[in-house]
Design a protein around this motif. Structure first.
Motif, PDB file in Angstrom:
ATOM      1  N   LEU A  49       0.836  -1.216   0.000  1.00 30.98           N
ATOM      2  CA  LEU A  49       0.000   0.000   0.000  1.00 30.98           C
ATOM      3  C   LEU A  49       0.862   1.254   0.000  1.00 30.98           C
ATOM      4  CD1 LEU A  49      -2.645  -1.236   2.554  1.00 30.98           C
ATOM      5  CD2 LEU A  49      -3.111  -0.602   0.185  1.00 30.98           C
ATOM      6  N   ASP A  50       0.335   2.299  -0.632  1.00 27.38           N
ATOM      7  CA  ASP A  50       1.010   3.587  -0.665  1.00 27.38           C
ATOM      8  C   ASP A  50       0.701   4.319   0.648  1.00 27.38           C
ATOM      9  OD1 ASP A  50       1.670   6.244  -1.001  1.00 27.38           O
ATOM     10  OD2 ASP A  50       0.662   6.469  -2.947  1.00 27.38           O
ATOM     11  N   PRO A  51       1.726   4.691   1.450  1.00 29.22           N
ATOM     12  CA  PRO A  51       1.478   5.351   2.734  1.00 29.22           C
ATOM     13  C   PRO A  51       0.680   6.652   2.609  1.00 29.22           C
ATOM     14  CG  PRO A  51       3.808   4.793   2.499  1.00 29.22           C
ATOM     15  CD  PRO A  51       3.159   4.481   1.180  1.00 29.22           C
ATOM     16  N   ASN A  52       0.654   7.236   1.400  1.00 29.94           N
ATOM     17  CA  ASN A  52      -0.091   8.489   1.214  1.00 29.94           C
ATOM     18  C   ASN A  52      -1.484   8.276   0.633  1.00 29.94           C
ATOM     19  OD1 ASN A  52       1.968  10.314   2.153  1.00 29.94           O
ATOM     20  ND2 ASN A  52       3.137   9.551   0.399  1.00 29.94           N
ATOM     21  N   ASP A  53      -1.864   7.027   0.434  1.00 30.13           N
ATOM     22  CA  ASP A  53      -3.199   6.755  -0.109  1.00 30.13           C
ATOM     23  C   ASP A  53      -4.164   6.489   1.054  1.00 30.13           C
ATOM     24  OD1 ASP A  53      -5.451   5.901  -1.403  1.00 30.13           O
ATOM     25  OD2 ASP A  53      -4.411   4.557  -2.798  1.00 30.13           O
ATOM     26  N   ALA A  54      -4.676   7.582   1.611  1.00 34.91           N
ATOM     27  CA  ALA A  54      -5.522   7.470   2.812  1.00 34.91           C
ATOM     28  C   ALA A  54      -6.787   6.650   2.542  1.00 34.91           C
ATOM     29  CB  ALA A  54      -5.889   8.862   3.310  1.00 34.91           C
ATOM     30  N   ALA A  55      -7.344   6.772   1.336  1.00 38.11           N
ATOM     31  CA  ALA A  55      -8.586   6.047   1.040  1.00 38.11           C
ATOM     32  C   ALA A  55      -8.332   4.537   1.049  1.00 38.11           C
ATOM     33  CB  ALA A  55      -9.129   6.498  -0.315  1.00 38.11           C
ATOM     34  N   ALA A  56      -7.233   4.119   0.438  1.00 39.58           N
ATOM     35  CA  ALA A  56      -6.915   2.684   0.395  1.00 39.58           C
ATOM     36  C   ALA A  56      -6.604   2.166   1.805  1.00 39.58           C
ATOM     37  CB  ALA A  56      -5.727   2.440  -0.536  1.00 39.58           C
ATOM     38  N   LEU A  57      -5.889   2.977   2.586  1.00 36.25           N
ATOM     39  CA  LEU A  57      -5.547   2.556   3.952  1.00 36.25           C
ATOM     40  C   LEU A  57      -6.807   2.450   4.813  1.00 36.25           C
ATOM     41  CD1 LEU A  57      -2.357   4.757   4.269  1.00 36.25           C
ATOM     42  CD2 LEU A  57      -2.392   2.278   4.570  1.00 36.25           C
ATOM     43  N   THR A  58      -7.738   3.356   4.570  1.00 38.01           N
ATOM     44  CA  THR A  58      -8.996   3.351   5.325  1.00 38.01           C
ATOM     45  C   THR A  58      -9.784   2.069   5.029  1.00 38.01           C
ATOM     46  OG1 THR A  58      -9.057   5.739   5.342  1.00 38.01           O
ATOM     47  CG2 THR A  58     -11.167   4.635   5.654  1.00 38.01           C
ATOM     48  N   ARG A  59      -9.813   1.674   3.773  1.00 40.90           N
ATOM     49  CA  ARG A  59     -10.533   0.433   3.414  1.00 40.90           C
ATOM     50  C   ARG A  59      -9.811  -0.774   3.999  1.00 40.90           C
ATOM     51  NH1 ARG A  59     -10.867   3.144  -1.501  1.00 40.90           N
ATOM     52  NH2 ARG A  59      -9.073   2.005  -2.330  1.00 40.90           N
ATOM     53  N   TRP A  60      -8.509  -0.769   3.874  1.00 41.21           N
ATOM     54  CA  TRP A  60      -7.694  -1.929   4.263  1.00 41.21           C
ATOM     55  C   TRP A  60      -7.700  -2.188   5.767  1.00 41.21           C
ATOM     56  CZ3 TRP A  60      -3.036  -1.180   7.055  1.00 41.21           C
ATOM     57  CH2 TRP A  60      -2.227  -2.313   7.192  1.00 41.21           C
ATOM     58  N   ILE A  61      -7.643  -1.102   6.571  1.00 40.64           N
ATOM     59  CA  ILE A  61      -7.471  -1.287   8.025  1.00 40.64           C
ATOM     60  C   ILE A  61      -8.629  -2.093   8.637  1.00 40.64           C
ATOM     61  CG2 ILE A  61      -8.494   0.959   8.742  1.00 40.64           C
ATOM     62  CD1 ILE A  61      -5.378  -0.439  10.392  1.00 40.64           C
ATOM     63  N   SER A  62      -9.830  -1.939   8.035  1.00 41.09           N
ATOM     64  CA  SER A  62     -10.973  -2.666   8.621  1.00 41.09           C
ATOM     65  C   SER A  62     -10.878  -4.169   8.338  1.00 41.09           C
ATOM     66  CB  SER A  62     -12.286  -2.103   8.079  1.00 41.09           C
ATOM     67  OG  SER A  62     -12.353  -2.385   6.703  1.00 41.09           O
ATOM     68  N   PRO A 104      -7.150   9.057   9.801  1.00 44.82           N
ATOM     69  CA  PRO A 104      -8.081   8.998  10.930  1.00 44.82           C
ATOM     70  C   PRO A 104      -8.610   7.586  11.239  1.00 44.82           C
ATOM     71  CG  PRO A 104      -8.559  10.904   9.563  1.00 44.82           C
ATOM     72  CD  PRO A 104      -7.498  10.124   8.839  1.00 44.82           C
ATOM     73  N   GLU A 105      -8.896   6.800  10.196  1.00 43.91           N
ATOM     74  CA  GLU A 105      -9.460   5.468  10.452  1.00 43.91           C
ATOM     75  C   GLU A 105      -8.422   4.531  11.085  1.00 43.91           C
ATOM     76  OE1 GLU A 105     -12.469   4.734  10.583  1.00 43.91           O
ATOM     77  OE2 GLU A 105     -12.499   2.539  10.517  1.00 43.91           O
ATOM     78  N   VAL A 106      -7.174   4.696  10.709  1.00 38.69           N
ATOM     79  CA  VAL A 106      -6.097   3.914  11.344  1.00 38.69           C
ATOM     80  C   VAL A 106      -6.063   4.259  12.832  1.00 38.69           C
ATOM     81  CG1 VAL A 106      -3.572   3.632  11.488  1.00 38.69           C
ATOM     82  CG2 VAL A 106      -4.704   3.691   9.236  1.00 38.69           C
ATOM     83  N   ARG A 107      -6.159   5.545  13.128  1.00 40.03           N
ATOM     84  CA  ARG A 107      -6.125   5.974  14.526  1.00 40.03           C
ATOM     85  C   ARG A 107      -7.353   5.461  15.293  1.00 40.03           C
ATOM     86  NH1 ARG A 107      -1.897   8.858  15.082  1.00 40.03           N
ATOM     87  NH2 ARG A 107      -2.327   8.997  17.299  1.00 40.03           N
ATOM     88  N   ARG A 108      -8.502   5.519  14.646  1.00 39.63           N
ATOM     89  CA  ARG A 108      -9.719   5.077  15.335  1.00 39.63           C
ATOM     90  C   ARG A 108      -9.585   3.609  15.775  1.00 39.63           C
ATOM     91  NH1 ARG A 108     -13.913   2.369  15.070  1.00 39.63           N
ATOM     92  NH2 ARG A 108     -13.539   1.561  12.970  1.00 39.63           N
ATOM     93  N   VAL A 109      -9.102   2.792  14.853  1.00 33.17           N
ATOM     94  CA  VAL A 109      -8.952   1.361  15.143  1.00 33.17           C
ATOM     95  C   VAL A 109      -7.935   1.142  16.269  1.00 33.17           C
ATOM     96  CG1 VAL A 109      -8.081  -0.811  14.159  1.00 33.17           C
ATOM     97  CG2 VAL A 109      -9.700   0.600  12.853  1.00 33.17           C
ATOM     98  N   LEU A 110      -6.813   1.848  16.201  1.00 33.66           N
ATOM     99  CA  LEU A 110      -5.775   1.622  17.222  1.00 33.66           C
ATOM    100  C   LEU A 110      -6.151   2.217  18.574  1.00 33.66           C
ATOM    101  CD1 LEU A 110      -2.427   1.776  15.228  1.00 33.66           C
ATOM    102  CD2 LEU A 110      -3.670  -0.203  16.073  1.00 33.66           C
ATOM    103  N   VAL A 111      -6.817   3.361  18.556  1.00 33.74           N
ATOM    104  CA  VAL A 111      -7.233   3.965  19.839  1.00 33.74           C
ATOM    105  C   VAL A 111      -8.185   3.005  20.573  1.00 33.74           C
ATOM    106  CG1 VAL A 111      -8.571   5.855  20.885  1.00 33.74           C
ATOM    107  CG2 VAL A 111      -6.787   6.373  19.213  1.00 33.74           C
TER     108      VAL A 111
END
Ligand code: DC
Length: 214
Positions: A49-62, A104-111
């Motif tokens: 994943l591209d660290p700057n692709d927030a949309a892809a990271l948001t989908r992936w983290i879930s 933000p979604e990465v943070r939500r999951v980890l928090v």
């Protein structure tokens, strides 16, 4: 009643060592939240994943299988059953962790995962937003600082390539849960202090704040 001691600060300020020693002395669980953000960063890079692709990271983290636990009073993390510990300080993780932890979604999951530790017992947790966001209600908040030169020296003494100033700038300027001194946090500048001196400096504050310990 269990307690949470929040220890925030910039990169290489010594907050992990201080938190580990303090937790050991107080018989509390040491939680290294930076390791959680690093573990997720490692997994994202493994996934391509591209660290700057927030949309892809948001989908992936879930979809990510994250298992946070503790062993010998220290936080552990497994991702997809694997232990990422040996890779957490790799230069490519150092280089991508700020961008990924700004999502933000990465943070939500980890928090959510980090808050669960408080149900296990007494906790000393280090990070960037522990006093401001993760446990804003705890009275025991510290911000461990050190001048940039000292921090860079400490990191290179650990044999690491880490652009700490760039990470701090990123971590402090992100929109979600930026690194900042929480309003009611006690600031300790550790630039000229040893690890033991920092830990000793924390005790009287804990007592003044009403924490009872031996
Ligand atoms: O503490 P550390 O240097 O290992 O943390 C690595 C990165 O993780 C840091 O640059 C920003 C992120 N982090 C965060 O955003 N929030 C935290 N509570 C802890 C770490």
């Amino acid at each position: 009643m269990s307690f949470v001691i929040a220890i925030d600060g910039p990169a290489a300020s010594g907050k992990s060592s201080v938190s580990r020693v303090l937790a050991g002395r107080l018989g509390a669980i040491f939680v290294n939240s930076g390791a959680m953000y690093r573990a997720v960063t490692w997994a994202a890079l493994q996934e391509g994943l591209d660290p700057n692709d927030a949309a892809a990271l948001t989908r992936w983290i879930s979809t990510l299988d994250i298992e946070c636990g503790q062993e010998n009073a220290r936080s552990t993390i497994r991702i997809g059953g694997k232990d990422p510990e040996p890779f957490l300080r790799d230069p490519h993780v150092n280089g991508a962790v700020s961008a990924i932890s700004a999502v933000p979604e990465v943070r939500r999951v980890l928090v959510e995962q980090l808050r669960r530790y408080a149900q296990l017992g007494n906790v000393v947790m280090e990070g960037r937003d522990i006093g401001s966001v993760v446990f804003p209600e705890t009275p025991y908040k510290f911000y461990i600082d050190a001048c940039e030169k000292v921090r860079a020296k400490r990191r290179s003494a650990q044999g690491e390539t880490d652009a700490i100033a760039a990470r701090d700038a990123y971590d402090s300027s992100r929109r979600t849960a930026p690194l900042k001194v929480a309003q009611d946090s006690i600031v300790i500048d550790s630039s000229t202090m040893t690890l033991d001196e920092v830990v000793e400096a924390i005790y009287p504050h804990l007592r003044n704040l009403g924490l009872k310990f031996d």
